[in-house]
Design a protein around this motif. Structure first.
Motif, short mmCIF file in Angstrom:
data_model
loop_
_atom_site.label_atom_id
_atom_site.label_comp_id
_atom_site.label_asym_id
_atom_site.label_seq_id
_atom_site.Cartn_x
_atom_site.Cartn_y
_atom_site.Cartn_z
N ALA A 164 1.58 21.44 5.11
CA ALA A 164 1.06 20.06 5.34
C ALA A 164 2.01 19.24 4.61
N LEU A 165 2.59 19.46 3.34
CA LEU A 165 3.53 18.62 2.92
C LEU A 165 4.69 18.34 3.60
N LEU A 166 5.41 19.87 4.23
CA LEU A 166 6.37 19.37 5.10
C LEU A 166 6.01 18.68 6.15
N ALA A 167 4.93 18.87 6.92
CA ALA A 167 4.58 18.06 8.03
C ALA A 167 4.53 16.48 7.53
N GLU A 168 4.08 16.21 6.46
CA GLU A 168 4.19 14.55 5.87
C GLU A 168 5.37 14.22 5.86
N LEU A 169 6.37 15.19 4.97
CA LEU A 169 7.69 14.62 5.15
C LEU A 169 8.46 14.52 6.46
N ASP A 170 7.98 15.12 7.35
CA ASP A 170 8.69 15.36 8.73
C ASP A 170 8.32 13.97 9.29
N GLN A 171 6.91 13.68 9.21
CA GLN A 171 6.28 12.35 9.97
C GLN A 171 7.10 11.22 9.28
N ALA A 172 7.04 11.11 8.01
CA ALA A 172 7.86 10.20 7.13
C ALA A 172 9.07 9.75 7.30
N VAL A 173 10.14 10.82 7.37
CA VAL A 173 11.38 10.47 7.73
C VAL A 173 11.62 9.85 9.22
N GLU A 174 10.98 10.43 10.38
CA GLU A 174 10.89 9.82 11.42
C GLU A 174 10.38 8.51 11.47
N ALA A 175 9.21 8.19 10.92
CA ALA A 175 8.78 7.13 10.64
C ALA A 175 9.87 6.06 10.19
N PHE A 176 10.41 6.35 9.19
CA PHE A 176 11.45 5.46 8.41
C PHE A 176 12.42 5.16 9.50
N PHE A 177 13.08 6.19 10.12
CA PHE A 177 14.21 5.99 11.12
C PHE A 177 13.57 4.95 12.37
#
Length: 445
Positions: A287-300
């Motif tokens: 769940a934590l890595l999924a949150e990181l993955d989604q957040a990095v994508e949202a940032f770019f």
């Protein structure tokens, strides 16, 4: 009479400190727009000690499964990067960026000597200083970089941290980042719905435009309130549409909006906690890595395409986890772990050295293959175009991790393994070379 209201003055001092440092220390809330070759670094701390072996996975290693019978990621779920290495299945977007040549993975990174205390390790990573403590008290590596920028001590927005405090990373001897809230509605001077608040803000605005007649502290308090309200007004456009919750996606979207606003910010920081996975790790870590993955994508996605060649995102954690799992379906504090650099100007691929599970140390932990300050030195030299030695406290061999910001070089597909680091240009302090690096600076096979 106004200052003797008591809590009013104290509250404004707190607001001024949260939004930009000590009151009276700042003359301008936003610096000049960034130059065409000025790089911006966004730092994401994975707090608690991210499990590197389940993030960048040695998928061809039978030893990996022997050591991790309770927490190993099933082989068919691993996202392949090379014949022997893959990513956790929660990192689908990051894997796609890797294949597009926009991710550099630096593996085997840690502190030498290692320390398994959260507090000591965080201090070590945030300070980034080699040798005896620097003069002037504790400072962080990016804070010391900010100290080198002309006029940075007069600029409240040369750096910003999204959160309730400013970590040591972003504190220099003269300069520190501004702490910005995720939701600007609580910032001083923004919410004028109550008549008494509106009257208070108007009084501060009037009081801060001329000498108060109440002495230097009266002038300083009044000026701080006026500056805090001015900063809130300047920042307000960047907060439109930002999610008020405190999760990583909202914070990184806000970072992108602040970059887009071209306020002169060179460094941004935030954190994602929860990585201290001593028990029931598989579901929590996924769940934590999924949150990181989604957040990095949202940032770019939120980043203005015109700024794409000027921004790099970096992740770090205070340590990794042990190679062997424990009896509660988790992992305990360990040593080496990977760092990610993400952006259009990274030298994509695998850097450092993959974990060698057949060569654990006497405590059953991974030997550190790459001292973390060498990554910092590489970023300072290649991204910020500054001499790393005064910032890090030693002259360290760098790795080819980044193209300079700006320009026309486009990232290509990631190679299976990036070239080894540059040979050191001078003697290094004891302990900064890890045993798995040769005297020439080349990584082990």
């Amino acid at each position: 009479r106004f200052l003797r209201l008591g809590a009013t003055g104290a509250g404004t001092l707190a607001a001024g400190a949260a939004l930009g440092g000590l009151p009276g220390a700042l003359q301008a809330w936003a610096g000049p727009p960034l130059g065409p070759t000025d790089g911006v670094l966004v730092v994401v701390m994975l707090a608690g000690g991210n499990d590197g072996l389940n993030t960048v996975i040695p998928r061809s290693s039978a030893r990996y499964r022997d050591l991790r019978r309770r927490v190993a990621v099933p082989g068919e779920q691993i996202l392949p990067l090379t014949a022997g290495v893959g990513l956790h299945p929660s990192l689908t977007r990051l894997a796609a960026r890797y294949r597009r040549g926009e991710v550099a993975i630096v593996d085997g990174v840690g502190a030498v000597p290692s320390d398994l205390s959260h507090f000591t390790s965080m201090t070590t990573w945030m300070s980034g200083w080699a040798g005896a403590p620097p003069a002037g008290g504790p400072t962080g590596w990016l804070g010391r970089f900010l100290d080198t920028l002309p006029g940075a001590d007069q600029d409240a927005l040369c750096a910003a941290v999204i959160g309730s405090s400013v970590p040591l990373t972003f504190v220099g001897a003269r300069v520190r980042a501004s702490g910005l809230p995720v939701d600007l509605s609580s910032a001083f001077g923004v919410d004028r719905r109550r008549w008494e608040d509106a009257r208070l803000f108007d009084a501060y605005a009037a009081l801060g435009t001329a000498p108060t007649g109440l002495g230097p502290w009266g002038d300083r308090i009044a000026r701080t309130g006026t500056e805090a309200m001015d900063l809130s007004r300047r920042l307000k456009p960047a907060y439109r549409g930002v999610r008020p919750e405190g999760r990583l996606r909202g914070r990184l979207e806000l970072c992108a909006r602040l970059v887009n606003a071209d306020l002169g910010i060179r460094v941004l920081g935030t954190a994602l906690g929860g990585f201290d996975t001593h028990a029931a790790q598989p579901a929590v870590h996924a769940a934590l890595l999924a949150e990181l993955d989604q957040a990095v994508e949202a940032f770019f996605a939120a980043l203005d395409p015109a700024r794409r060649l000027r921004v790099t995102l970096m992740t770090f954690s205070e340590f990794g986890r042990r190679p062997a799992d424990n009896d509660t379906g988790g992992t305990d504090h360990g040593t080496a772990a990977p760092m990610f650099l993400v952006g259009a100007r990274v030298r994509a691929g695998l850097h450092g050295a993959p974990p060698d599970l057949a060569r654990l140390d006497r405590d059953g932990n991974l030997p550190v293959a790459l001292e973390f300050r060498r990554v910092y030195a590489s970023i300072l030299e290649q991204w910020f175009r500054t001499d790393p030695a005064p910032v890090i406290g030693a002259r360290l061999a760098t790795l080819p991790l980044l193209h300079p910001p700006g320009g026309d070089v486009r990232a290509g597909p990631a190679p299976p393994l990036a070239p080894g680091p540059r040979a050191p240009s001078g003697p290094l302090p004891p302990g900064l070379w890890a045993p798995r690096l040769s005297a020439t600076g080349a990584t082990a096979p």
